[in-house]
Design a protein around this motif. Structure first.
Motif, mmCIF file in Angstrom:
data_model
loop_
_atom_site.group_PDB
_atom_site.id
_atom_site.type_symbol
_atom_site.label_atom_id
_atom_site.label_comp_id
_atom_site.label_asym_id
_atom_site.label_seq_id
_atom_site.Cartn_x
_atom_site.Cartn_y
_atom_site.Cartn_z
ATOM 1 N N ARG A 237 -2.329 6.141 0.372
ATOM 2 C CA ARG A 237 -3.578 5.419 0.553
ATOM 3 C C ARG A 237 -4.675 6.269 1.178
ATOM 4 N NH1 ARG A 237 0.538 3.762 3.791
ATOM 5 N NH2 ARG A 237 0.214 3.300 6.017
ATOM 6 N N VAL A 238 -5.914 5.784 1.009
ATOM 7 C CA VAL A 238 -7.099 6.404 1.584
ATOM 8 C C VAL A 238 -7.526 5.555 2.776
ATOM 9 C CG1 VAL A 238 -9.497 7.079 1.196
ATOM 10 C CG2 VAL A 238 -7.828 7.287 -0.669
ATOM 11 N N PHE B 100 3.801 -0.871 -11.227
ATOM 12 C CA PHE B 100 2.928 0.298 -11.263
ATOM 13 C C PHE B 100 3.756 1.559 -11.027
ATOM 14 C CE2 PHE B 100 -0.093 -3.074 -10.173
ATOM 15 C CZ PHE B 100 -1.073 -2.836 -11.128
ATOM 16 N N ASP B 101 3.586 2.537 -11.903
ATOM 17 C CA ASP B 101 4.297 3.803 -11.724
ATOM 18 C C ASP B 101 3.762 4.572 -10.526
ATOM 19 O OD1 ASP B 101 5.872 3.464 -14.066
ATOM 20 O OD2 ASP B 101 4.188 4.150 -15.292
ATOM 21 N N LYS B 102 2.447 4.531 -10.341
ATOM 22 C CA LYS B 102 1.797 5.252 -9.255
ATOM 23 C C LYS B 102 0.717 4.374 -8.643
ATOM 24 C CE LYS B 102 4.089 9.097 -10.015
ATOM 25 N NZ LYS B 102 5.087 9.613 -9.041
ATOM 26 N N SER B 103 0.429 4.623 -7.370
ATOM 27 C CA SER B 103 -0.633 3.861 -6.726
ATOM 28 C C SER B 103 -1.292 4.689 -5.635
ATOM 29 C CB SER B 103 -0.084 2.563 -6.122
ATOM 30 O OG SER B 103 0.811 2.837 -5.061
ATOM 31 N N LEU B 104 -2.544 4.383 -5.387
ATOM 32 C CA LEU B 104 -3.303 4.933 -4.273
ATOM 33 C C LEU B 104 -4.198 3.806 -3.807
ATOM 34 C CD1 LEU B 104 -4.147 7.325 -2.480
ATOM 35 C CD2 LEU B 104 -5.866 7.901 -4.207
ATOM 36 N N VAL B 105 -3.927 3.256 -2.629
ATOM 37 C CA VAL B 105 -4.593 2.035 -2.197
ATOM 38 C C VAL B 105 -5.413 2.293 -0.935
ATOM 39 C CG1 VAL B 105 -2.807 0.633 -3.288
ATOM 40 C CG2 VAL B 105 -2.568 1.237 -0.865
ATOM 41 N N SER B 106 -5.857 1.196 -0.294
ATOM 42 C CA SER B 106 -6.622 1.302 0.942
ATOM 43 C C SER B 106 -5.777 0.763 2.095
ATOM 44 C CB SER B 106 -7.933 0.523 0.809
ATOM 45 O OG SER B 106 -7.668 -0.870 0.656
ATOM 46 N N PHE B 107 -6.430 0.384 3.198
ATOM 47 C CA PHE B 107 -5.681 -0.054 4.387
ATOM 48 C C PHE B 107 -4.987 -1.392 4.184
ATOM 49 C CE2 PHE B 107 -9.995 -1.631 4.807
ATOM 50 C CZ PHE B 107 -9.827 -2.949 5.194
ATOM 51 N N GLU B 108 -5.339 -2.135 3.131
ATOM 52 C CA GLU B 108 -4.715 -3.431 2.884
ATOM 53 C C GLU B 108 -3.607 -3.304 1.842
ATOM 54 O OE1 GLU B 108 -8.395 -6.362 3.989
ATOM 55 O OE2 GLU B 108 -8.591 -5.074 2.252
ATOM 56 N N GLY B 109 -2.713 -2.374 2.098
ATOM 57 C CA GLY B 109 -1.576 -2.118 1.231
ATOM 58 C C GLY B 109 -0.765 -0.998 1.844
ATOM 59 N N ILE B 110 0.399 -0.719 1.296
ATOM 60 C CA ILE B 110 1.193 0.414 1.770
ATOM 61 C C ILE B 110 1.444 1.352 0.604
ATOM 62 C CG2 ILE B 110 2.246 -0.842 3.678
ATOM 63 C CD1 ILE B 110 4.797 -1.003 1.957
ATOM 64 N N SER C 276 -14.645 7.223 -0.952
ATOM 65 C CA SER C 276 -13.352 6.658 -1.370
ATOM 66 C C SER C 276 -13.307 6.394 -2.871
ATOM 67 C CB SER C 276 -13.060 5.371 -0.599
ATOM 68 O OG SER C 276 -14.048 4.381 -0.824
ATOM 69 N N THR C 277 -14.380 5.874 -3.442
ATOM 70 C CA THR C 277 -14.360 5.599 -4.882
ATOM 71 C C THR C 277 -14.207 6.874 -5.691
ATOM 72 O OG1 THR C 277 -15.630 3.547 -4.709
ATOM 73 C CG2 THR C 277 -15.700 4.678 -6.823
ATOM 74 N N SER C 278 -14.852 7.936 -5.257
ATOM 75 C CA SER C 278 -14.709 9.203 -5.981
ATOM 76 C C SER C 278 -13.272 9.716 -5.898
ATOM 77 C CB SER C 278 -15.692 10.252 -5.446
ATOM 78 O OG SER C 278 -15.427 10.561 -4.093
ATOM 79 N N ILE C 279 -12.596 9.469 -4.775
ATOM 80 C CA ILE C 279 -11.196 9.882 -4.645
ATOM 81 C C ILE C 279 -10.306 9.038 -5.555
ATOM 82 C CG2 ILE C 279 -9.228 9.984 -3.068
ATOM 83 C CD1 ILE C 279 -11.178 10.723 -0.839
#
Length: 481
Positions: A171-172, A158-168, A199-202
């Motif tokens: 993140r949101v 993945f070139d870019k990512s924005l995840v949640s607390f179950e990843g690094i 969060s989904t809108s973000i």
């Protein structure tokens, strides 16, 4: 809320695609978006029978593509289900058979702390073919709890990512949440703090910004909202209308979250259309496992004093037995449709083809004209995407809770299944690794799994059990003795 969204868009504006490398060959220009919802049940969409919450935006997209009634994920729990989708292989091959937790718990369960980044993924395959790739939403293939020293999503293609607390990585995180606080202490990325209900809108804003800047490349994105995963935390004002529909306080919140999710998916589709991207975007829609089934939903002490209704967990399976953490149909059969204007037929319902998440990787490669990597467990089912009903397909097999250290089990004991399952054609066998509790169902005539045919179809049952146990024994996690 508007301020949060505006800041998030500005914050992640750098998520644009770089211009095409001079050494990158001309590639197929078809865009790909996989929308993978967290804990949505088979019957949660109105196009799959939900008569209480209407999901008009998702329904409209499904009506313009091919909708399937026999699609399965490859595990009834999040981490292995996501590994299967992204690798096209059975997740147990990677020692991921339950949710990735803290390092000690993972060790006790013979679990990996993260997916091996050397494994070929769909993202890396498309990235190598000239795609700009992004992941926005739940990850849960490594990171969180005490796991900070793990690969980033960018290490998987993945070139870019924005995840949640179950990843690094970027993140949101949600305020007043213990796991989010623990995630923040790990560092390893930029953090946006925001209520769960936005969060989904973000994620969608960030994905759209990424897509907007992909003029030089086709894009591939994973959009993985996690609002439908409990605890359901909608905006308080959105709950009021549902109090007239149900007295169950958990269900009121779930209905509010589901309705808002549909609106956000509709916004995403509309924005793609406004950009002129929708017409040439192939969209895959599914969920990672059945709806929640925690024990506390059946505990009267957790409900308000004035609640005297039936105790039950929120989310619908459309009448199928089992829920999350179960190998009965309600835990693993999920809503699924594909859309690609002018290439896939519109308004088709396929009630014949049996597909699972491991088939998505090779099927997309086939559609896009990209060489499929070797050693995938999934098979090319792309003809079904084109409206051809496929009857003769390989068996699909599942494992849950046969490993060391224990697993989360459904709160309703009726939903606890044997720990292995296989579906071949119209038949499905469930059995424990020690050969006990064997159950055989004709899924075509009995999708609710009510009539056990084990005694009258002994030869078939033995054939399926032999195949299933051989498969289980081939996996790197040994069966406890």
């Amino acid at each position: 809320m508007k301020q949060i969204l505006i800041l998030s868009i500005i914050f992640f504006l750098a998520y644009g695609c770089t211009q095409k490398d001079k050494n990158t060959k001309e590639v197929n220009k078809t865009n790909v978006a996989i929308i993978f919802i967290d804990d949505m049940g088979y019957g949660d969409l109105s196009c799959y029978g939900d008569s209480i919450v209407q999901t008009p935006n998702i329904d409209a997209l499904a009506s313009q593509g091919v909708r399937f009634t026999n699609f399965y994920v490859n595990s009834p729990i999040c981490s292995p289900s996501r590994v299967a989708l992204n690798t096209g292989t059975y997740p147990m091959r990677h020692k991921i058979h339950s949710y990735i937790a803290g390092s000690k718990e993972n060790e006790n369960r013979a679990m990996a702390n993260y997916l091996d980044p050397s494994v070929m993924t769909l993202a890396r395959t498309l990235q190598n073919s000239g795609y700009a790739t992004g992941h926005f939403g739940k990850w849960h293939m490594g990171g969180g709890r005490d796991l900070g020293d793990v690969p980033y999503p960018t290490d998987y293609g993945f070139d870019k990512s924005l995840v949640s607390f179950e990843g690094i990585g970027d993140r949101v995180l949600f305020p007043n949440d213990g796991l989010c606080k623990q995630s923040a202490e790990l560092g390893k990325g930029k953090i946006v703090w925001a209520p769960k209900h936005v969060s989904t809108s973000i994620y969608i804003d960030s994905a759209l910004t990424f897509i907007q800047n992909c003029d030089e490349k086709p894009f591939y994105i994973n959009l993985c909202p996690n609002d439908v995963h409990d605890p359901h935390l909608p905006e308080s004002s959105k709950v009021e209308k549902w109090k007239a529909v149900t007295d169950n306080p958990y269900e009121q919140k779930f209905f509010a979250v589901l309705e808002e999710l549909d609106k956000q998916i509709g916004r995403f589709i509309n924005e793609l259309d406004q950009m002129g991207k929708l017409e040439n975007t192939l969209i895959v829609f599914a969920s990672d496992n059945g709806p929640t089934d925690w024990p506390h939903y059946y505990n009267a002490k957790r409900y308000p004093d004035d609640y005297d209704g039936k105790l039950y967990a929120p989310g619908f399976t459309g009448g199928l037995s089992g829920r999350k953490w179960s190998l009965y149909e309600g835990g693993i059969r999920e809503p699924f449709f594909v859309y690609w204007k002018g290439h896939f037929p519109a308004g088709v319902v396929d009630d014949t083809s049996v597909l699972s998440a491991i088939d998505i990787f090779p099927s997309l490669c086939s559609v896009l004209g990209i060489k499929t990597p070797d050693n995938l467990d999934g098979t090319d089912k792309s003809q079904s995407f084109r409206g051809v009903k496929m009857e003769d397909t390989p068996a699909v097999m599942w494992e849950y809770a046969s490993n060391p250290g224990g697993s989360i089990l459904p709160g309703d004991k009726n939903n606890i299944s044997p720990n292995l399952a296989i579906r071949k054609g119209d038949w499905k066998l469930l059995v424990n690794v020690d050969g006990t509790e064997a159950q055989l169902y004709n899924i075509k005539t009995d999708p609710q799994e009510k009539v056990n045919r084990i005694d009258e179809e002994k030869e078939l049952a033995q054939e399926l059990q032999t195949q299933l146990l051989s498969w289980r024994n081939s996996m790197p996690v040994a069966i406890p003795q």
